[in-house]
Write a protein that holds these residues in place. Structure first.
Motif, PDB file in Angstrom:
ATOM      1  N   LYS A  53       0.796  -1.187   0.052  1.00 44.85           N
ATOM      2  CA  LYS A  53      -0.060   0.186   0.140  1.00 44.85           C
ATOM      3  C   LYS A  53       0.940   1.195   0.026  1.00 44.85           C
ATOM      4  N   VAL A  54       0.637   2.048  -0.993  1.00 44.28           N
ATOM      5  CA  VAL A  54       1.324   3.351  -0.920  1.00 44.28           C
ATOM      6  C   VAL A  54       0.459   4.554  -0.705  1.00 44.28           C
ATOM      7  N   VAL A  55       0.831   5.291   0.352  1.00 46.56           N
ATOM      8  CA  VAL A  55       0.050   6.528   0.637  1.00 46.56           C
ATOM      9  C   VAL A  55       0.806   7.991   0.634  1.00 46.56           C
ATOM     10  N   VAL A  56       0.239   9.019   0.370  1.00 45.75           N
ATOM     11  CA  VAL A  56       0.844  10.310   0.246  1.00 45.75           C
ATOM     12  C   VAL A  56      -0.065  11.157   0.948  1.00 45.75           C
ATOM     13  N   PRO A  57       0.367  11.935   2.130  1.00 48.17           N
ATOM     14  CA  PRO A  57      -0.911  13.020   2.767  1.00 48.17           C
ATOM     15  C   PRO A  57      -0.637  14.285   2.067  1.00 48.17           C
ATOM     16  N   ARG A  58      -1.563  15.327   2.124  1.00 49.61           N
ATOM     17  CA  ARG A  58      -1.495  16.718   1.817  1.00 49.61           C
ATOM     18  C   ARG A  58      -1.265  17.670   2.870  1.00 49.61           C
ATOM     19  N   GLY A  59      -1.099  17.201   4.085  1.00 46.05           N
ATOM     20  CA  GLY A  59      -1.054  18.221   5.215  1.00 46.05           C
ATOM     21  C   GLY A  59      -1.024  17.346   6.545  1.00 46.05           C
ATOM     22  N   PRO A  60      -0.972  18.164   7.598  1.00 45.48           N
ATOM     23  CA  PRO A  60      -0.919  17.651   8.854  1.00 45.48           C
ATOM     24  C   PRO A  60      -1.949  16.571   9.594  1.00 45.48           C
ATOM     25  N   VAL A  61      -3.109  16.987   9.122  1.00 47.77           N
ATOM     26  CA  VAL A  61      -4.252  16.352   9.906  1.00 47.77           C
ATOM     27  C   VAL A  61      -4.524  14.924   8.996  1.00 47.77           C
ATOM     28  N   GLN A  62      -4.165  15.215   7.818  1.00 49.17           N
ATOM     29  CA  GLN A  62      -4.328  13.738   6.903  1.00 49.17           C
ATOM     30  C   GLN A  62      -3.237  12.915   7.350  1.00 49.17           C
ATOM     31  N   GLN A  89      -4.829  10.340  -2.008  1.00 46.40           N
ATOM     32  CA  GLN A  89      -4.442   9.834  -0.836  1.00 46.40           C
ATOM     33  C   GLN A  89      -3.604   8.476  -0.808  1.00 46.40           C
ATOM     34  N   THR A  90      -4.278   7.845  -1.333  1.00 46.89           N
ATOM     35  CA  THR A  90      -3.588   6.260  -1.345  1.00 46.89           C
ATOM     36  C   THR A  90      -3.494   5.933  -3.007  1.00 46.89           C
ATOM     37  N   ILE A  91      -2.203   5.980  -3.280  1.00 49.91           N
ATOM     38  CA  ILE A  91      -1.814   5.336  -4.581  1.00 49.91           C
ATOM     39  C   ILE A  91      -2.160   4.129  -4.926  1.00 49.91           C
ATOM     40  N   LEU A  92      -1.855   3.237  -3.946  1.00 54.76           N
ATOM     41  CA  LEU A  92      -2.192   1.733  -4.385  1.00 54.76           C
ATOM     42  C   LEU A  92      -2.835   1.100  -2.918  1.00 54.76           C
ATOM     43  N   PRO A  93      -3.790   0.586  -3.188  1.00 49.89           N
ATOM     44  CA  PRO A  93      -4.885   0.394  -4.270  1.00 49.89           C
ATOM     45  C   PRO A  93      -5.655   1.802  -3.887  1.00 49.89           C
ATOM     46  N   TRP A  94      -5.949   2.518  -5.460  1.00 50.31           N
ATOM     47  CA  TRP A  94      -6.389   3.681  -5.376  1.00 50.31           C
ATOM     48  C   TRP A  94      -7.759   3.466  -5.823  1.00 50.31           C
ATOM     49  N   PHE A 129       4.809   8.349   1.930  1.00 46.95           N
ATOM     50  CA  PHE A 129       5.718   9.132   1.529  1.00 46.95           C
ATOM     51  C   PHE A 129       5.094  10.353   2.221  1.00 46.95           C
ATOM     52  N   GLU A 130       6.105  11.270   2.769  1.00 46.65           N
ATOM     53  CA  GLU A 130       5.812  12.462   3.482  1.00 46.65           C
ATOM     54  C   GLU A 130       6.488  13.746   2.556  1.00 46.65           C
ATOM     55  N   PRO A 131       5.506  14.717   2.025  1.00 45.63           N
ATOM     56  CA  PRO A 131       6.203  15.793   1.144  1.00 45.63           C
ATOM     57  C   PRO A 131       6.787  16.653   1.980  1.00 45.63           C
ATOM     58  N   LYS A 132       8.101  16.650   1.772  1.00 45.88           N
ATOM     59  CA  LYS A 132       9.041  17.112   2.771  1.00 45.88           C
ATOM     60  C   LYS A 132       8.984  18.756   2.475  1.00 45.88           C
ATOM     61  N   ILE A 133       8.471  19.316   1.659  1.00 46.60           N
ATOM     62  CA  ILE A 133       8.309  20.797   1.584  1.00 46.60           C
ATOM     63  C   ILE A 133       7.181  21.151   2.524  1.00 46.60           C
ATOM     64  N   LEU A 134       6.226  20.199   2.853  1.00 45.34           N
ATOM     65  CA  LEU A 134       5.194  20.888   3.818  1.00 45.34           C
ATOM     66  C   LEU A 134       5.684  20.490   5.236  1.00 45.34           C
ATOM     67  N   TYR A 135       6.821  20.016   5.492  1.00 51.01           N
ATOM     68  CA  TYR A 135       7.055  19.648   7.037  1.00 51.01           C
ATOM     69  C   TYR A 135       6.850  20.886   7.998  1.00 51.01           C
ATOM     70  N   ARG A 136       7.279  21.899   7.351  1.00 51.32           N
ATOM     71  CA  ARG A 136       7.054  23.276   8.162  1.00 51.32           C
ATOM     72  C   ARG A 136       6.110  24.192   7.554  1.00 51.32           C
ATOM     73  N   TRP A 196      -2.067  14.458  -5.411  1.00 50.76           N
ATOM     74  CA  TRP A 196      -2.023  14.004  -4.085  1.00 50.76           C
ATOM     75  C   TRP A 196      -0.688  14.716  -3.645  1.00 50.76           C
ATOM     76  N   GLY A 197      -0.425  14.721  -2.310  1.00 48.85           N
ATOM     77  CA  GLY A 197       0.603  15.629  -1.754  1.00 48.85           C
ATOM     78  C   GLY A 197       0.612  16.872  -1.906  1.00 48.85           C
ATOM     79  N   THR A 198       1.594  17.386  -2.108  1.00 49.71           N
ATOM     80  CA  THR A 198       1.793  19.122  -2.334  1.00 49.71           C
ATOM     81  C   THR A 198       0.985  19.477  -3.501  1.00 49.71           C
ATOM     82  N   GLN A 199       0.792  18.801  -4.731  1.00 52.29           N
ATOM     83  CA  GLN A 199       0.086  19.166  -5.749  1.00 52.29           C
ATOM     84  C   GLN A 199      -1.274  19.388  -5.474  1.00 52.29           C
TER      85      GLN A 199
END
Length: 393
Positions: free
Chosen positions: A212-221, A306-311, A239-246, A278-281
């Protein structure tokens, strides 16, 4: 004489780089004209804008169903999720390069002091070993949470993911599994990461059943999805969008909560065009949706996969049936990117509902550049132009 030679060599190297990055333009003057037309063409402007974010962060509404909240950025929400897990699961262990002192992005700061060096510990610089060790820990029945310091360096562990973790349950006829394994990795562009610290490798793993492959868009998610990954009985890559860390700050519940995997989230409803990211985009898409409404009178529906696999094909197709148009955007190169899979699936399911060709706005088929990052990133202007073409089709 030597100085003059260096100038000539540097000039030639620069021209070659421009020609290569501009997609094989064999006229150096034509390539340079592209630079002159850019709003960041001068060296001074490039220096000033290089580290500027290419997106506007849109925070989620404050959750009301998971108890008290506190302000957190994305890396703090990750820390909170890990803290909740270590507190509630005595078998849980966190390991990776430099995690004992907090990690390069500080996502595990304070956890070793709170839970001890036997539960939060460093590993050698060996991604294959980190994931292989995690598989063993999970097979033994403990909860393994591994960190790969950058997603760009996850590839030495590719064999462990694809041939071991993903197939463990299948090859044993469900007698054994390593479902208690979660691997975290900072992911995506950061504004100055260049070739080896800006990649988005989610599509490589989307071809592998059993993960399972997951990418969040923000802190709550991020917190809710990470806790769901840790609880899920399949190996997960988070996978954590590093540009969003702060850059991403929201009100996040302090207690544990779980958001469903493989379920897309409609973050903005619309009627004329569906946008998937997904993620920053996702935040780029939300800004484009506002631009489209203001400038074109177009109502856009924005979906965070949010979830790339299974989407979640059902949510996406239901939206496309309503709007008749689909735009997909991600930072990874366009060829073989996950947008291609979404495009094919939607074309097969919704062909008679489409009012315009499905459009992808993605990274170019080059390594992620450094000086030319503003040209590479699928920013709001590229996406907005795609919306204009689709509406006028």
């Amino acid at each position: 004489m030597a100085a003059a030679a260096r100038v000539v060599l540097r000039s030639a190297a620069f021209k070659a780089a421009v020609t290569d990055v501009c997609g094989g333009v064999h006229s150096t003057n034509a390539a340079l004209s592209v630079l002159r037309l850019s709003p960041s063409s001068s060296l001074r402007l490039k220096t000033q804008k290089r580290h500027a974010a290419h997106f506007t962060f849109y925070p989620d509404p404050v959750p009301t169903t998971y108890g008290p909240t506190t302000k957190m950025n994305l890396f703090q929400s990750i820390t909170s999720a890990l803290d909740n897990t270590l507190a509630s699961d005595p078998t849980a262990v966190i390991f990776g390069e430099d995690v004992a002192f907090g990690g390069v992005f500080r996502c595990t700061v304070g956890l070793r002091d709170k839970y001890g060096k036997d539960r939060v510990f460093n590993t050698p610089l060996c991604e294959q070993g980190i994931v292989g060790f995690g598989i063993g820990v999970a097979v033994a029945g403990a909860t393994a949470i591994a960190e790969i310091q950058f997603a760009d360096y996850i590839f030495p562990a590719f064999d462990q993911f694809v041939n071991e973790a993903a197939k463990y349950r299948y090859r044993s006829g469900n007698h054994f599994d390593c479902g208690n394994l979660t691997v975290r990795a900072p992911w995506g562009c950061v504004g100055h990461g260049s070739l080896y610290h800006s990649q988005s490798p989610e599509a490589f793993f989307a071809h592998c059943p059993g993960l399972k492959v997951v990418v969040p868009r923000g802190p709550v998610q991020a917190k809710g999805l990470l806790l769901s990954c840790i609880a899920d009985k399949n190996p997960c890559i988070f996978f954590e969008p590093k540009i969003l860390y702060r850059a991403a700050v929201e009100q996040v519940p302090t207690e544990a909560y779980y958001l469903p995997l493989s379920q897309a989230d409609i973050v903005q409803e619309g009627s004329d065009l569906t946008m998937v990211a997904w993620g920053t985009q996702v935040h780029v898409m939300r800004e484009v949706a506002n631009m489209a409404q203001d400038k074109l009178g177009v109502s856009c529906e924005v979906i965070d996969l949010q979830t790339i696999l299974p989407w979640d094909i059902d949510t996406v197709c239901k939206s496309v049936v309503k709007t008749g148009r689909l735009l997909i955007s991600h930072e990874a190169p366009v060829t073989g990117g996950f947008a291609a899979e979404i495009s094919t699936a939607v074309q097969e399911e919704c062909f008679l509902n489409l009012e315009a060709p499905i459009t992808r706005v993605c990274g170019y088929d080059t390594p992620f550049p450094h000086i030319f990052e503003p040209f590479y990133i699928p920013d709001k202007w590229k996406c907005f132009e795609a919306v204009r073409r689709m509406i006028n089709y």
